[in-house]
Design a protein around this motif. Sequence first.
Motif, PDB file in Angstrom:
ATOM      1  N   UNK B 126       6.701  33.994 -31.073  1.00 55.16           N
ATOM      2  CA  UNK B 126       7.123  32.415 -31.358  1.00 55.16           C
ATOM      3  C   UNK B 126       6.013  31.536 -31.322  1.00 55.16           C
ATOM      4  N   UNK B 127       4.386  32.491 -31.340  1.00 62.03           N
ATOM      5  CA  UNK B 127       3.140  31.945 -31.291  1.00 62.03           C
ATOM      6  C   UNK B 127       2.975  31.683 -32.956  1.00 62.03           C
ATOM      7  N   UNK B 128       3.467  33.031 -33.565  1.00 62.50           N
ATOM      8  CA  UNK B 128       3.415  32.395 -34.870  1.00 62.50           C
ATOM      9  C   UNK B 128       4.029  31.275 -35.936  1.00 62.50           C
ATOM     10  N   UNK B 129       5.189  30.521 -34.882  1.00 63.54           N
ATOM     11  CA  UNK B 129       5.819  29.025 -35.189  1.00 63.54           C
ATOM     12  C   UNK B 129       5.060  28.233 -35.370  1.00 63.54           C
ATOM     13  N   UNK B 130       5.330  26.937 -35.238  1.00 62.34           N
ATOM     14  CA  UNK B 130       4.388  25.787 -34.795  1.00 62.34           C
ATOM     15  C   UNK B 130       5.194  25.330 -33.983  1.00 62.34           C
ATOM     16  N   UNK B 137      11.166  23.780 -29.567  1.00 61.23           N
ATOM     17  CA  UNK B 137      12.424  23.668 -29.601  1.00 61.23           C
ATOM     18  C   UNK B 137      13.450  24.515 -29.492  1.00 61.23           C
ATOM     19  N   UNK B 138      13.187  25.722 -28.757  1.00 63.23           N
ATOM     20  CA  UNK B 138      13.536  26.590 -28.579  1.00 63.23           C
ATOM     21  C   UNK B 138      13.405  27.512 -30.160  1.00 63.23           C
ATOM     22  N   UNK B 139      12.891  27.306 -31.014  1.00 66.17           N
ATOM     23  CA  UNK B 139      12.971  28.749 -31.504  1.00 66.17           C
ATOM     24  C   UNK B 139      12.498  29.875 -31.220  1.00 66.17           C
ATOM     25  N   UNK B 140      13.199  30.947 -31.748  1.00 66.93           N
ATOM     26  CA  UNK B 140      12.309  32.508 -31.446  1.00 66.93           C
ATOM     27  C   UNK B 140      11.889  32.920 -33.395  1.00 66.93           C
TER      28      UNK B 140
END
Lengths: 134, 387
Positions: B126-130, B137-140
């Motif tokens: 999930x750290x590949x995301x912003x 916000x809960x995104x994977x």
Amino acid sequence: MHIAQNWRLKAQRYRLVGEVCEHCGAKIFPPRDICPNCSHSAKESFEFSGRGEVYSFSALSETAEKFQRFRPYTMALVKLEEGPLVTAQLTDVEPDKVKIGMPVEMVTRRLMEEGNEGIILYGYKFRPMLDKVA
Amino acid sequence: MREVTIVGIGQIPVSEYWTRSLRHMAHDALMAAWQDSGVEEVDTLYVGNALADELSDQKQLGALVADFIGQRGIAAARVEAGDASGALALHQAYLAVASGMYDTALVVGVEQMSAALPVEVISATARFLDQEYEATMGATLNSIFALMMRRYMYEYKVPRDAFFAFPSTAHQNAVNNPNAMFRKAIKESTYKRIAMISEPLNMFDVAPICDGAAAVMLCATDKLPVLRHDGPPPVRIAASTVATDAVAVHDRQDPLFLEAAFISSQLAYRQATLNQTDIQLFELHDSSSIMAALSLEACGLAPRGEGARAAAEGLIALDGPAPISTMGGLKARGNPAGATGIYQVVEIAQQLREETGANHISGAQAGLAQSIGGTGATAVTHILTQL
């Protein structure tokens, strides 16, 4: 994320404060100081209405550690009426009732808890727009 | 800038390694590449890795691996860009040799994920995301792929089943790859009923959690006669390019277009002075079915909105006009994050060296490998040709 990292973002998390570009008038969220539309400096604050529509959505069961006890939930891309897209959860709605284009509005909700001793984080989610619900 | 060639390749089977740690896996791939190369001395080492901090509590991988392969003292660096780490490490090594600073360079992509719990891997990737505006916000990673896929299906009126072509082709091609994780074809009926991970993305739409290491030895082409006396045919790096986009999908100009992949592929075609039609195979970033479709479109191999449909009609098959995942791709060979970009390049080199058995693309003279970090923020493209 540490407490200060979250605290710095309180205006965005609680009130959807972004920016408006003085040069081209684009509304920007999240704030980024340089306008993605015209590349000029954009530092004037702008508070979004919180109204928008569902651009895409996904009900998920696999989550990161901090979100485990909130499973399942529905992630969405919401198109704000002023233009930008935001990534956020949907709330107060069953996943099978969600549709692309559905009008939604921002509410402040608990996002996650970091164990028994960590922070409890609040921020924006989106629910079906109340005056549009029959 | 000097021309650079790949003189040696090495890989270990993508799998779950319970008895080998990062340094051992890196060692095995590097020694295989070094032995293959026919070169005696190595000047510098680049390590591509995405998740050692989170999953192995280890930093300074450059020094750690250099020491472990008996090269204590040489210049070494670890490079990170999500699951484009390996490809970006190769780009950095390419620059180091092309610049004239070094004559030879070893590059390894290495990742160990299987020792961690799945929830730890999901938290780490999930750290590949912003972090501030997506992950918090809960995104994977998979949930963002799912958001892109649902919008793609809606906007371009593509049925979900059209995406079956990607895992189906990948699994079929992996059957003949001894280094692939899943060497078994899959059925459409299974694809239709397998569990959802993040609707509309199911388990067969995403690449597995796995471990792996792959390596290459680079040498300046003008030094080949001096530094190398035997070994397999060298492969030329005709292009090595990098481009970036917003990390968050919601910040992109068009959430359904991989701008970084488009720019880096255009730069690569130009650097190699080749068109898509001059290239016989493409190893693209099929970390999920939707990323495979969007990659085809970004590389100019299918019109916008047509990637999945074109794949279903045979575009990507081994005997199709644009074969992808020829040795199983990320889906079936496996996506050991930071190692993946090097596996892709090793497989193209194998194709050009005609070492791919039943999966050989006949007449393969040029191949393109494109590696993407996360949902598209970093894109690295390499074009390899026969020397």
